[in-house]
Enzyme design. Structure first.
Site, PDB file in Angstrom:
ATOM      1  N   HIS A   1       0.846  -1.199   0.000  1.00  0.00           N
ATOM      2  CA  HIS A   1       0.000   0.000   0.000  1.00  0.00           C
ATOM      3  C   HIS A   1       0.883   1.252   0.000  1.00  0.00           C
ATOM      4  O   HIS A   1       1.953   1.262   0.627  1.00  0.00           O
ATOM      5  CB  HIS A   1      -0.920  -0.002   1.228  1.00  0.00           C
ATOM      6  CG  HIS A   1      -1.970   1.067   1.122  1.00  0.00           C
ATOM      7  ND1 HIS A   1      -1.702   2.367   1.470  1.00  0.00           N
ATOM      8  CD2 HIS A   1      -3.237   1.030   0.671  1.00  0.00           C
ATOM      9  CE1 HIS A   1      -2.798   3.095   1.240  1.00  0.00           C
ATOM     10  NE2 HIS A   1      -3.737   2.300   0.758  1.00  0.00           N
TER      11      HIS A   1
ATOM     12  N   GLU B   1      -3.873   2.122  -7.400  1.00  0.00           N
ATOM     13  CA  GLU B   1      -4.290   3.233  -6.546  1.00  0.00           C
ATOM     14  C   GLU B   1      -3.409   4.448  -6.798  1.00  0.00           C
ATOM     15  O   GLU B   1      -2.304   4.549  -6.215  1.00  0.00           O
ATOM     16  CB  GLU B   1      -4.165   2.835  -5.071  1.00  0.00           C
ATOM     17  CG  GLU B   1      -5.023   1.658  -4.670  1.00  0.00           C
ATOM     18  CD  GLU B   1      -5.309   1.666  -3.172  1.00  0.00           C
ATOM     19  OE1 GLU B   1      -6.482   1.741  -2.814  1.00  0.00           O
ATOM     20  OE2 GLU B   1      -4.358   1.638  -2.378  1.00  0.00           O
TER      21      GLU B   1
HETATM   22  P1  PGA Z   1      -9.612   5.994  -0.045  1.00  0.00           P
HETATM   23  O1  PGA Z   1      -8.402   4.987   0.262  1.00  0.00           O
HETATM   24  O2  PGA Z   1     -10.749   5.162  -0.599  1.00  0.00           O
HETATM   25  O3  PGA Z   1      -9.946   6.612   1.272  1.00  0.00           O
HETATM   26  O4  PGA Z   1      -9.140   6.977  -1.056  1.00  0.00           O
HETATM   27  C1  PGA Z   1      -8.110   3.903  -0.582  1.00  0.00           C
HETATM   28  C2  PGA Z   1      -6.873   3.208  -0.088  1.00  0.00           C
HETATM   29  O5  PGA Z   1      -5.940   3.882   0.393  1.00  0.00           O
HETATM   30  O6  PGA Z   1      -6.778   1.966  -0.179  1.00  0.00           O
END
Ligand code: PGA
Length: 255
Positions: A99, A171
């Site tokens: 992450h 992401e």
């Molecule tokens: P968010 O986070 O949906 O709050 O943008 C997603 C993540 O960091 O996995």
């Protein structure tokens, strides 16, 4: 319409105590119609300290348990780390690996992330491998270069059958927690590039993450490249999370 089974994972980050997690799970169970689990894999990734209470609360519900990280090591003198066998003890099936907050705050590098991915697969845990470019990389037009580099490193030396079992989460770092997601078309283009970077990923599930919420989930999930979502903020609200699961369900039945 996608041929891959949709997956919606809630990344609770550093939210919820063991006690409050039980309450949230009860709300989530009440908000998601049980037949949803026939079509969609739904995963909750609480903090380590809430794994036991969430495992107990989801028993028999159709929800799956995930962790937010795992040690690259099997056991040993690694103070504060949590190993794959420790996660398995709670019935954990998925683990978020790489992450962007772990890359940024815990200084996790590609090599360590690759070791974590291998560790998961060795133990039958499904890694949800997160990749994404920063705002600066995005602005410099380096998105594809960055994410394909990260994904090749993450899966270096992993056998194709294991690659197919894994999950990827694209992401964009600039979208996480910002309230504004990437556009569905752009996210789908990046995910297509991710799939072509590593043999086997064309059959693996690829999620989008970064401010996915009920208002934008339908459009994101309508993209055939996008098999689900890794949800941060919106996963802490049972109604919002359930609405996203519902959008994932509809995405597979809507041509
Ligand atoms: P968010 O986070 O949906 O709050 O943008 C997603 C993540 O960091 O996995």
């Amino acid at each position: 319409m996608t041929h891959r089974r949709p997956l919606i994972a809630g990344n609770w980050k550093m939210h919820q105590t063991a006690a409050s997690a039980g309450v949230l799970v009860a709300e989530i169970c009440a908000a998601i119609p049980p037949q949803s689990y026939d079509d969609v894999d739904v995963v909750l990734c609480p903090p380590y300290t809430a794994l036991a209470s969430v495992a107990q609360a989801i028993a028999g519900s159709g929800l799956h348990l995930g962790a937010q990280d795992v040690s690259a090591h099997e056991w040993g003198a690694y103070t504060a780390q949590i190993s794959a066998p420790m996660l398995l003890e709670f019935g954990t099936r998925y683990v978020i690996v790489g992450h962007s907050e772990c890359r940024a705050y815990a200084r996790q590098q590609d090599e360590e992330i690759n070791a974590k991915v291998r560790r998961c697969l060795k133990h039958g845990l499904i890694p949800i491998v997160a990749v994404g470019e920063t705002h600066e990389e995005h602005a410099a037009g380096k998105t594809h270069e960055r994410v394909t580099g990260q994904i090749r490193e993450a899966f270096a030396g992993v056998e194709i059958g294991d690659v197919e079992r894994a999950v990827v989460a694209y992401e964009p770092v600039w979208a996480i927690g910002s309230g504004t997601s990437d556009t569905p078309e752009e996210a789908a283009t990046v995910i297509a590039a991710i799939r072509s970077a590593v043999p086997g990923l064309e059959r693996a599930r690829c999620l989008y993450g970064g401010s996915m919420k009920p208002e934008n989930a339908a459009a994101l999930l309508a993209q055939p490249q996008i098999d689900g979502g890794l949800i941060g903020g919106a996963s802490l609200n049972a109604q919002s999370f359930a609405q996203i699961v519902d959008h994932a369900r509809k995405a597979i039945t809507t041509p």
